[in-house]
Scaffold this active site. Structure first.
Site, mmCIF file in Angstrom:
data_model
loop_
_atom_site.group_PDB
_atom_site.id
_atom_site.type_symbol
_atom_site.label_atom_id
_atom_site.label_comp_id
_atom_site.label_asym_id
_atom_site.label_seq_id
_atom_site.Cartn_x
_atom_site.Cartn_y
_atom_site.Cartn_z
ATOM 1 N N GLU A 1 5.399 11.145 -8.200
ATOM 2 C CA GLU A 1 4.438 10.453 -7.326
ATOM 3 C C GLU A 1 3.020 10.979 -7.543
ATOM 4 O OE1 GLU A 1 6.057 7.981 -6.741
ATOM 5 O OE2 GLU A 1 6.244 7.796 -4.578
ATOM 6 N N THR B 1 -1.538 2.229 -6.358
ATOM 7 C CA THR B 1 -1.563 3.099 -5.175
ATOM 8 C C THR B 1 -2.834 3.949 -5.165
ATOM 9 O OG1 THR B 1 0.833 3.130 -5.062
ATOM 10 C CG2 THR B 1 -0.292 4.921 -3.945
HETATM 11 N N1 HSE Z 1 2.253 6.420 1.661
HETATM 12 C C1 HSE Z 1 1.864 5.937 0.377
HETATM 13 C C2 HSE Z 1 0.595 5.124 0.533
HETATM 14 C C3 HSE Z 1 2.963 5.079 -0.177
HETATM 15 O O1 HSE Z 1 0.558 4.277 1.420
HETATM 16 O O2 HSE Z 1 -0.347 5.335 -0.223
HETATM 17 C C4 HSE Z 1 2.669 4.514 -1.521
HETATM 18 O O3 HSE Z 1 3.706 3.649 -1.875
#
Ligand code: HSE
Length: 308
Positions: free
Chosen positions: A128, A181
């Site tokens: 991530e 993201t």
């Molecule tokens: N919590 C993260 C965001 C999840 O909203 O950036 C990304 O999938």
């Protein structure tokens, strides 16, 4: 056992009020992977189908998560990974988390489980970090544990498994645009007001209580995001229409899935979830944007082995 085939589920992160802490696993969509032990040290991605993503270990989320695993392991060999992507990258349903979680879970199975689930979450979080710049765990945790999860704390990492009400269904629509993201995180403000905080943690508590008591109305009332959705929804064409249509069609609540552009809704029962899917599709048909839609039961098992 030298080789394993697995399914790793797509996930909805944030679930409206729980930015970076709440997530849930889906049943209807996920990646498949084959992971094999080899004598040559290191991680090699030998095959990747379905998406145009890098094969180089250091540039691939499964590769990077696998390297984090190997670094802490006393295993002397390496692993080959084949990835069959079914989750589109940049769709907002945990594509990178599925690959990185699947890789480390399979590696752990092949070595007879030297690591705990919490350790595996930490390794997968490195994937991530590569994908989004931040090692968040709200997709990885439900992909691994199944059901709903809460990241109660990042330091130290503390993950709480939350009950899944049996009649809860998710509808997810992915308008065919890609939102990275890292981009949808860069538009967020880094400070919130006390008034926003009060509303938000009221809803997080309400949602967790609603899930534990299968109180569908409470779940619906708590699916409200006062902090992130007002900013991010601007990046998603048709968001307001999709949301109001879904609620009118009977959804308990509706919001952005992860960092978008996918939009999710929860409903009580499959019939209601399908009705919500129709209303969501109509919005994108009218504005002329292609979409994928999934109606899914909650996946309470998480990543699992498949027959080869
Ligand atoms: N919590 C993260 C965001 C999840 O909203 O950036 C990304 O999938």
């Amino acid at each position: 056992m030298n080789e394993i085939k697995i399914f790793c589920p797509a996930t909805i992160a944030n679930i409206s009020c729980g930015f970076d802490v709440l997530g849930v696993a889906l049943d209807a969509v996920g990646d498949e992977m084959i992971v094999r032990k080899v004598s040559e040290k290191g991680i090699r991605i030998t095959k990747l189908t379905g998406q145009d993503l890098p094969l180089e270990t250091e540039k691939n989320v499964a590769g990077v998560a696998g390297l984090a695993f190997l670094e802490k392991s006393d295993y002397d060999g390496g692993f080959e990974i084949e990835i069959y992507k079914k989750i589109k990258a940049g769709s907002g349903i945990g594509s990178s988390a599925a690959s990185s979680t699947g890789a480390v879970w399979a590696m752990n199975e092949l070595l007879d489980g030297p690591f705990s689930k919490l350790d595996l979450v930490k390794f997968a979080m490195e994937g991530e970090r590569l994908a989004s710049g931040v090692a968040h765990a709200d997709n990885v945790a439900p992909a691994l544990f199944g059901g709903f999860t809460l990241v109660r704390s990042y330091e130290p990492l503390d993950i709480i498994e939350i009950n899944t009400p049996s009649e809860l269904y998710a509808t997810v629509i992915h308008p065919q645009i890609e939102v990275k993201t890292s981009d949808s995180r860069s538009v967020l403000r880094t400070n919130i007001t006390l008034a926003q905080g009060i509303k938000q943690w009221g809803n997080v508590g309400g949602l967790v209580a609603g899930l534990f008591t299968s109180d569908y109305d409470l779940i619906g009332r708590s699916l409200v995001d006062h902090i992130v959705e007002p900013i991010r929804s601007i990046l998603i064409p048709g968001f307001d229409e999709v949301k109001s249509g879904a609620l009118k069609a009977g959804a308990l609540g509706c919001g952005i899935s992860g960092s978008g552009p996918s939009i999710f809704a929860f409903s009580k029962g499959e019939t209601a979830a399908k009705k919500v899917a129709e209303s969501m599709k109509n919005v994108y048909k009218n504005i002329g944007i292609d979409y994928d839609v999934h109606v899914s039961k909650i996946n309470v098992e998480g990543v699992r082995m498949l027959d080869v």
